[in-house]
Design a protein around this motif. Structure first.
Motif, PDB file in Angstrom:
ATOM      1  N   PRO A   1       0.814  -1.220   0.000  1.00 34.86           N
ATOM      2  CA  PRO A   1       0.000   0.000   0.000  1.00 34.86           C
ATOM      3  C   PRO A   1       0.843   1.264   0.000  1.00 34.86           C
ATOM      4  O   PRO A   1       0.423   2.290  -0.542  1.00 34.86           O
ATOM      5  CB  PRO A   1      -0.838  -0.124   1.276  1.00 34.86           C
ATOM      6  CG  PRO A   1      -0.083  -1.072   2.143  1.00 34.86           C
ATOM      7  CD  PRO A   1       0.577  -2.035   1.207  1.00 34.86           C
ATOM      8  N   LEU A   2       2.055   1.202   0.567  1.00 33.08           N
ATOM      9  CA  LEU A   2       2.924   2.380   0.578  1.00 33.08           C
ATOM     10  C   LEU A   2       3.341   2.740  -0.854  1.00 33.08           C
ATOM     11  O   LEU A   2       3.329   3.915  -1.242  1.00 33.08           O
ATOM     12  CB  LEU A   2       4.153   2.123   1.449  1.00 33.08           C
ATOM     13  CG  LEU A   2       4.991   3.336   1.854  1.00 33.08           C
ATOM     14  CD1 LEU A   2       5.723   3.060   3.173  1.00 33.08           C
ATOM     15  CD2 LEU A   2       6.013   3.702   0.789  1.00 33.08           C
ATOM     16  N   ALA A   3       3.680   1.711  -1.642  1.00 32.39           N
ATOM     17  CA  ALA A   3       4.069   1.953  -3.037  1.00 32.39           C
ATOM     18  C   ALA A   3       2.901   2.530  -3.834  1.00 32.39           C
ATOM     19  O   ALA A   3       3.076   3.448  -4.643  1.00 32.39           O
ATOM     20  CB  ALA A   3       4.556   0.656  -3.677  1.00 32.39           C
ATOM     21  N   PHE A   4       1.706   1.991  -3.597  1.00 32.27           N
ATOM     22  CA  PHE A   4       0.517   2.504  -4.276  1.00 32.27           C
ATOM     23  C   PHE A   4       0.291   3.970  -3.913  1.00 32.27           C
ATOM     24  O   PHE A   4      -0.022   4.803  -4.779  1.00 32.27           O
ATOM     25  CB  PHE A   4      -0.698   1.659  -3.867  1.00 32.27           C
ATOM     26  CG  PHE A   4      -2.000   2.151  -4.433  1.00 32.27           C
ATOM     27  CD1 PHE A   4      -2.315   1.931  -5.761  1.00 32.27           C
ATOM     28  CD2 PHE A   4      -2.913   2.823  -3.641  1.00 32.27           C
ATOM     29  CE1 PHE A   4      -3.521   2.373  -6.290  1.00 32.27           C
ATOM     30  CE2 PHE A   4      -4.118   3.275  -4.161  1.00 32.27           C
ATOM     31  CZ  PHE A   4      -4.422   3.045  -5.490  1.00 32.27           C
ATOM     32  N   THR A   5       0.468   4.290  -2.642  1.00 30.30           N
ATOM     33  CA  THR A   5       0.291   5.664  -2.167  1.00 30.30           C
ATOM     34  C   THR A   5       1.267   6.616  -2.844  1.00 30.30           C
ATOM     35  O   THR A   5       0.881   7.691  -3.318  1.00 30.30           O
ATOM     36  CB  THR A   5       0.479   5.718  -0.639  1.00 30.30           C
ATOM     37  OG1 THR A   5      -0.558   4.956  -0.014  1.00 30.30           O
ATOM     38  CG2 THR A   5       0.443   7.145  -0.129  1.00 30.30           C
ATOM     39  N   VAL A   6       2.538   6.239  -2.893  1.00 26.11           N
ATOM     40  CA  VAL A   6       3.549   7.084  -3.527  1.00 26.11           C
ATOM     41  C   VAL A   6       3.221   7.281  -5.008  1.00 26.11           C
ATOM     42  O   VAL A   6       3.368   8.381  -5.547  1.00 26.11           O
ATOM     43  CB  VAL A   6       4.958   6.482  -3.344  1.00 26.11           C
ATOM     44  CG1 VAL A   6       5.996   7.248  -4.170  1.00 26.11           C
ATOM     45  CG2 VAL A   6       5.352   6.492  -1.867  1.00 26.11           C
TER      46      VAL A   6
END
Length: 242
Positions: free
Chosen positions: A68-73
């Motif tokens: 989810p962190l990669a998606f957010t970035v």
């Protein structure tokens, strides 16, 4: 939030970026606007002591789940790439790029080598059994590292897409930084493409109860398409088509 018959979308956008500041992990900057937050998780380190501080917490917990962190970035990058006028007219350009870079700076740290990619920092079950503030996270936490024997095509490709998108966002603003993002995005993508496998199986089994992956082909396509946009190289487009 209404102003007469109009909605204050600029204010909503500003509060959204403020929320990201509240989710920051690591050593907070002097211009941190959420004053009740302090430094946290300063002991996040890789296997050889590599600095893994920074990034964003997932939700109301303090795990750094990289899917989810990669998606957010990626979406933070899309905002300034696709809607620069709207962000600027709202007076949020500075905050938008700060939010993006806080995430991309962290992802750059997670590439430990060509065949070692950090897939997660912290453990979901351990973290969820502790009711505490982020500032109380002072212990050294478990770090999950993807290797050829413990692949993570989905998480590595998603991170590649995020850094490639960040590279596009910073091309005209900080070309040197953009090149750094492209270099690490290439490494992430090559790892993801060469060593195929689901990240929750061997690399980050802890993630199976939280962000279990059902496919890594979509993530590989995502990473390849953003690398095509960041570099202009046709081979990435051909990869995405396949």
């Amino acid at each position: 939030m209404a102003m007469g018959n109009a909605f204050a979308y600029g204010e909503v956008l500003g509060l959204s970026y403020l929320f990201y500041e509240a989710q920051r992990s690591g050593k907070l900057p002097a211009d941190q606007r959420v004053k009740w937050r302090g430094d946290s998780a300063l002991q996040d380190r890789g296997p050889e002591g590599q600095d893994l501080t920074g990034g964003y917490y997932d939700a109301a917990d303090y795990v750094k789940f990289h899917m989810p962190l990669a998606f957010t970035v990626s979406l933070l990058a899309v905002a300034v790439i696709e809607f620069p006028k709207g962000v600027a007219d709202s007076g949020q350009s500075r905050q938008a790029y700060q939010a993006l870079r806080w995430g991309s700076d962290y992802l750059l740290k997670t590439v430990l080598g060509e065949d070692r990619i950090v897939g997660q920092v912290g453990e979901g079950k351990v973290d969820h059994n502790l009711w505490r503030r982020a500032e109380d996270v002072t212990e050294k936490r478990r770090v999950f590292v993807c290797t050829p024997d413990k692949p993570g095509s989905d998480v590595a490709a998603a991170m590649a897409g995020a850094l490639a998108a960040a590279a596009v966002a910073f091309q005209g603003r900080d070309p040197g930084y953009s090149k750094q993002c492209i270099a690490k995005a290439r490494t992430l993508y090559d790892f993801a493409n060469k060593f195929r496998g689901y990240y929750h199986v061997k690399c980050v089994p802890d993630a199976a109860d939280f962000y279990k992956s059902k496919s890594f082909h979509d993530d590989l396509a995502w990473g390849a398409l953003w690398l095509k946009r960041a570099t202009g190289e046709g081979r990435y487009l051909e990869d995405a088509k396949r």
